[in-house]
Design a protein around this motif. Sequence first.
Motif, mmCIF file in Angstrom:
data_model
loop_
_atom_site.group_PDB
_atom_site.id
_atom_site.type_symbol
_atom_site.label_atom_id
_atom_site.label_comp_id
_atom_site.label_asym_id
_atom_site.label_seq_id
_atom_site.Cartn_x
_atom_site.Cartn_y
_atom_site.Cartn_z
ATOM 1 N N GLN A 90 0.883 -1.288 0.020
ATOM 2 C CA GLN A 90 -0.018 0.069 0.020
ATOM 3 C C GLN A 90 0.839 1.189 0.076
ATOM 4 O O GLN A 90 1.718 1.528 0.948
ATOM 5 C CB GLN A 90 -0.854 -0.194 1.210
ATOM 6 N N ILE A 92 1.968 4.843 0.060
ATOM 7 C CA ILE A 92 1.410 6.515 0.635
ATOM 8 C C ILE A 92 2.547 7.594 0.276
ATOM 9 O O ILE A 92 3.857 7.000 0.112
ATOM 10 C CB ILE A 92 1.072 6.298 2.045
ATOM 11 N N SER A 93 1.877 8.726 0.017
ATOM 12 C CA SER A 93 2.842 9.775 0.105
ATOM 13 C C SER A 93 3.142 10.582 1.290
ATOM 14 O O SER A 93 4.050 10.720 2.038
ATOM 15 C CB SER A 93 2.462 10.723 -1.128
ATOM 16 N N TRP A 98 -7.679 11.605 4.724
ATOM 17 C CA TRP A 98 -8.549 11.483 6.170
ATOM 18 C C TRP A 98 -10.055 11.498 5.331
ATOM 19 O O TRP A 98 -10.148 12.236 4.422
ATOM 20 C CB TRP A 98 -8.604 12.719 7.020
ATOM 21 N N THR A 102 -7.370 7.230 4.994
ATOM 22 C CA THR A 102 -6.373 7.534 5.598
ATOM 23 C C THR A 102 -5.044 6.633 5.053
ATOM 24 O O THR A 102 -4.741 6.754 3.761
ATOM 25 C CB THR A 102 -6.162 7.596 7.189
ATOM 26 N N PRO A 136 7.081 12.431 -3.693
ATOM 27 C CA PRO A 136 5.954 12.386 -3.218
ATOM 28 C C PRO A 136 5.900 12.920 -1.642
ATOM 29 O O PRO A 136 4.753 13.218 -1.204
ATOM 30 C CB PRO A 136 5.818 10.754 -2.862
ATOM 31 N N SER A 166 0.629 15.783 1.251
ATOM 32 C CA SER A 166 1.286 15.728 -0.148
ATOM 33 C C SER A 166 0.657 16.117 -1.459
ATOM 34 O O SER A 166 -0.422 16.060 -1.586
ATOM 35 C CB SER A 166 1.782 14.079 -0.052
ATOM 36 N N GLU A 173 -4.916 11.096 -6.236
ATOM 37 C CA GLU A 173 -6.183 10.894 -5.591
ATOM 38 C C GLU A 173 -7.267 11.551 -6.487
ATOM 39 O O GLU A 173 -8.524 11.511 -6.357
ATOM 40 C CB GLU A 173 -6.549 11.165 -4.134
ATOM 41 N N GLY A 175 -7.458 14.795 -6.275
ATOM 42 C CA GLY A 175 -8.136 15.732 -5.524
ATOM 43 C C GLY A 175 -8.493 17.199 -6.071
ATOM 44 O O GLY A 175 -8.104 17.254 -7.299
ATOM 45 N N GLY A 238 0.678 1.541 -9.966
ATOM 46 C CA GLY A 238 2.114 1.822 -10.264
ATOM 47 C C GLY A 238 2.362 2.580 -8.890
ATOM 48 O O GLY A 238 1.789 3.137 -8.235
ATOM 49 N N ILE A 239 3.893 2.861 -8.767
ATOM 50 C CA ILE A 239 4.487 3.642 -7.602
ATOM 51 C C ILE A 239 4.930 5.003 -8.244
ATOM 52 O O ILE A 239 6.079 5.050 -8.992
ATOM 53 C CB ILE A 239 5.190 3.088 -6.774
ATOM 54 N N ALA A 412 -13.348 18.483 11.134
ATOM 55 C CA ALA A 412 -13.312 17.089 11.414
ATOM 56 C C ALA A 412 -13.597 16.745 12.656
ATOM 57 O O ALA A 412 -14.050 15.629 13.305
ATOM 58 C CB ALA A 412 -12.035 16.354 10.623
ATOM 59 N N PRO A 428 -6.681 14.795 12.125
ATOM 60 C CA PRO A 428 -8.003 14.283 12.606
ATOM 61 C C PRO A 428 -7.880 12.744 12.855
ATOM 62 O O PRO A 428 -8.533 11.952 13.727
ATOM 63 C CB PRO A 428 -9.080 14.285 11.333
ATOM 64 N N TRP A 437 -16.037 10.703 3.905
ATOM 65 C CA TRP A 437 -16.641 11.717 3.074
ATOM 66 C C TRP A 437 -17.487 10.982 2.136
ATOM 67 O O TRP A 437 -17.342 9.686 1.491
ATOM 68 C CB TRP A 437 -15.597 12.147 2.071
#
Length: 488
Positions: A90, A92-93, A98, A102, A136, A166, A173, A175, A238-239, A412, A428, A437
Motif C-alpha cells: 500500500q 502512501i505519500s 482522511w 487515511t 511524493p 502531500s 487521488e 483531488g 504503479g508507484i 473533522a 484528525p 466523505w
Amino acid sequence: MHSDNKGNKQTTDIFSLITKQIQQLTKGQVTCLDAKKALNRYGANTMAISRSIGGAFIVRQISADHGQAVEMANIGHIVTAANAYGTPLQVISSGQNWGYGTAMPTDDSRAHFILDLSELKRIELNEQLGIVWLQPGVTQQNLRDYLDSCNAALMVPVTGAGPSCSIVGNALERGYGITPHADHFAAVTSIQAVLADGSHYSSAIASLDLTKQNIVDMSYKWGLGPYLDGIFTQSNLGIATSMSIRLAHEPELVESFYLFCAEESDLERVFPLVQQLLRDFAGVVGSINILDSRRMLSMMVTNANGLSLCSQTDVDRLKQEYKVSQWTCIGSLYGSARVVKAVKKEIKRKLKGNTAVKRSLFISAREIAIANQFIDLLPDRVLTGPRRQLAALEKTTQIMRGIPNEVALPLAYWRNPDKPKQLQMLNPAKDNCGLLWYAPLIPATEDKIREFVDMVRTICLKFDIEPLITLTTIKHDCIDSTVPLLFN
Ligand SMILES: Cc1cc2nc3c(=O)[nH]c(=O)nc-3n(C[C@H](O)[C@H](O)[C@H](O)COP(=O)(O)OP(=O)(O)OC[C@H]3O[C@@H](n4cnc5c(N)ncnc54)[C@H](O)[C@@H]3O)c2cc1C
C-alpha cells in the motif's frame, strides 16, 4: 495453533524474509518497521476501520550524487522483494487521506505492507514555465516555503486538508481545491513511476526529449500515443516516484467574493447565476463552492458543548447569532487589477437581475489586512463577532491565493469531544475524529441538485448525522458534492 496466530506468524516470517532481502539489496537504505510499529504509526484512521498490516518500508532520501536514481532503484528492490513473497504493498505519500481511508489499504483479505515515500522531498522549479517537478514527500507547506524562498509568484495547489498533506498524493487521488488550477490531476504534466515488475515508467516523450530539464516532457501532458499517466491515479497500479505540475501564477489581484442567499428555495435561482459566472468569466473566476448554512456553521462555530446541527431550532439560532445565510456561494476573481475590476462590475450588474442573492461581499487580502489593523486598535472584548469573521475570511482568502492553512480541518473535530488545545498541526486520524466523505457527482441541473439536497438531508437526519452540504462547481457543467459524515 489458532488460525489467527498462524496467520500472524506467517506474516512475521514474511516480514523477516522481505526485510532481510530489502536490507541486502538497498544496503540498509530503507527503514523497515514490523507489524506492531507499522500499525502504531499508520493504523489511526478516521473511518473506524482496521486492516491487517504486515509491516512498513520507509524509503529514505539519499543525499549523495545521483541520490534520486538510488531511491528509484531502492523502490524497485522493495517491489522485487514483495513480489518474491507475494505480498501486496500500500503506497502512501503523506498517508493523510482522511475520510477516504487515511493510510489504510482498501482490501482486508490479506496483510499489506505500507510503502512510505514521505521522506522523498526533492523539488525542482522551472520558474519561467511555472512548472515544478517534485517527489511524493513534498507537502503543501514544503512547496509554499520553497516557492517563497525563490520569490516565485506561483500558487500551491492547496486543499482543505492543509499544509502537512502531500501534493503528489492528492493529485494521484484526483483531488481538487479552490485555486485557479482547481482540478489537481489536470495540472499534472508528467509522471515517473516504478511498475509492478520493478521496471521504471516515464512517458514516451521523455525518452525523445533531449532538453536538460526534460522541458518538453514536463510541459506536454499527453505524451505520445495512448495516454498512460492516468492509470496511476486512484488505482495502485504503479508507484509514482515523482511528477511535474503546472502551477498557477499568482496574479496582480485576487479578490474573493461571497454571495448570500436567505431562503432555501434560492438555491435553484442562484445556481444558474453561478453557472453563468463560471462560463462567461472562465480564467478569471476560479471554482465556486455553494455551502448550506449547516456546513458554514460547522466551520465557524467551535462545538464545545456537544451541539447538534441536526436540530433545526439550534441551526436557526446559530444562523442568527453568526449571521449565516441559508446558502453561501464562495468564489474568487484572479487577474490584473483592471481585469478583476471589470469582471467585478459585470458580476454586480448580473446580481442586480438576480433576486436570489440578498447580499454580496467582494474582498481582497489588502482590504482584510486594513480591516484587521483597524480592529487590532480596539480592546480585545470589543467586536468579537466581526473579529472572528475577519479571521475566518483571512484564512479562506489565503487558501484561494495558494497559501496553505488549517482553516478547514476543525470541521473533522465537530463531533469529537476531545478537542485539541491548539488548532495547529491538526491530525484528525490521530486525534480520533470520525469522518467518512460522501462525494458524489451530481448532474448540473436545478431539479437534480434539489433532489440530491433533499435526499442527503432525509437520510442523514434519519441516522442522526448532520447533513453538511457543499456543492463544488468544478466547471459550469460539473458538480462534485462533498458531504462529511461525522461521527464519534
Ligand atoms: C477537513 C478536510 C478537508 C479536506 N479537503 C480536501 C480538499 O479540499 N480537496 C481534496 O482533494 N481532499 C481533501 N481532503 C481529503 C484528503 O485528506 C486529501 O485529499 C489529502 O491530500 C490526501 O492525503 P495525502 O495527500 O496524504 O495522500 P496519500 O494518503 O499519501 O495518498 C492517497 C492515495 O493515493 C495513492 N498514492 C499515494 N501516493 C502514491 C504514490 N506515490 N504512488 C502511487 N499511489 C500513491 C494511494 O492509494 C493512497 O491511498 C480533506 C480532508 C479533510 C479531513
